[in-house]
Design an enzyme around this catalytic site. Structure first.
Site, short mmCIF file in Angstrom:
data_model
loop_
_atom_site.label_atom_id
_atom_site.label_comp_id
_atom_site.label_asym_id
_atom_site.label_seq_id
_atom_site.Cartn_x
_atom_site.Cartn_y
_atom_site.Cartn_z
N ARG A 25 25.46 18.42 -41.52
CA ARG A 25 26.03 17.95 -40.26
C ARG A 25 26.34 16.46 -40.25
NH1 ARG A 25 22.98 22.43 -39.11
NH2 ARG A 25 21.07 21.24 -39.04
N GLU A 62 8.23 21.36 -44.55
CA GLU A 62 7.09 22.03 -43.94
C GLU A 62 6.77 23.33 -44.66
OE1 GLU A 62 9.85 21.03 -42.17
OE2 GLU A 62 8.93 19.22 -41.38
#
Length: 138
Positions: A25, A62
């Site tokens: 993005r 994560e």
């Protein structure tokens, strides 16, 4: 939104050589900012997506590991770069992008994003590089 971002960069920095957009993005906003500032645009992509020789950096997510890459000849030592992405959350990806620019011996002037999730304290991982965000959420 782009007008505000452009004004911020023009006001704060007298010399910027490149906008570097993070996959994917950052590619939406980075080229427009670079064009308006009359400077170059550099891609920072996930591993295996760029042609030719690249430099890479690994970083923890994560849920595992990831790698970012930049073309080996994209930047010269001492060039001044603004990193651009849509979101700053935990800061892991943006920190890796900073490390990649530093590996190229170029200078990161700022990490610039559309949205910053302040409660996740991603900006802390990026110090001493300043962070600019158009929107902040706690």
């Amino acid at each position: 939104m782009i007008d505000i971002w452009e004004d911020h960069l023009k006001t704060r920095y007298s010399m910027v050589d490149y906008i570097a957009g993070l996959d994917a993005r950052g590619f939406l906003f980075g080229p427009v900012l670079a064009q308006r500032l009359g400077i170059g645009f550099v891609l920072i992509r996930k591993k295996g997506k760029l042609p030719g020789p690249t430099k890479s950096v690994s970083y923890a997510l994560e849920y595992g590991q990831a790698e970012l890459e930049i073309q080996s000849d994209a930047l010269k030592p001492g060039e001044k770069v603004i990193l651009v992405d849509d979101l700053l959350a935990t800061g892991g990806t943006m920190r890796a992008a900073c490390e990649l620019i530093e590996k190229m011996k170029a200078d990161v002037l700022e990490c610039s994003v559309v949205i910053e999730l302040k409660s996740l304290q991603g900006a802390e991982k990026l110090k001493p590089v300043p962070v600019y965000s158009l929107l902040q959420y706690n």
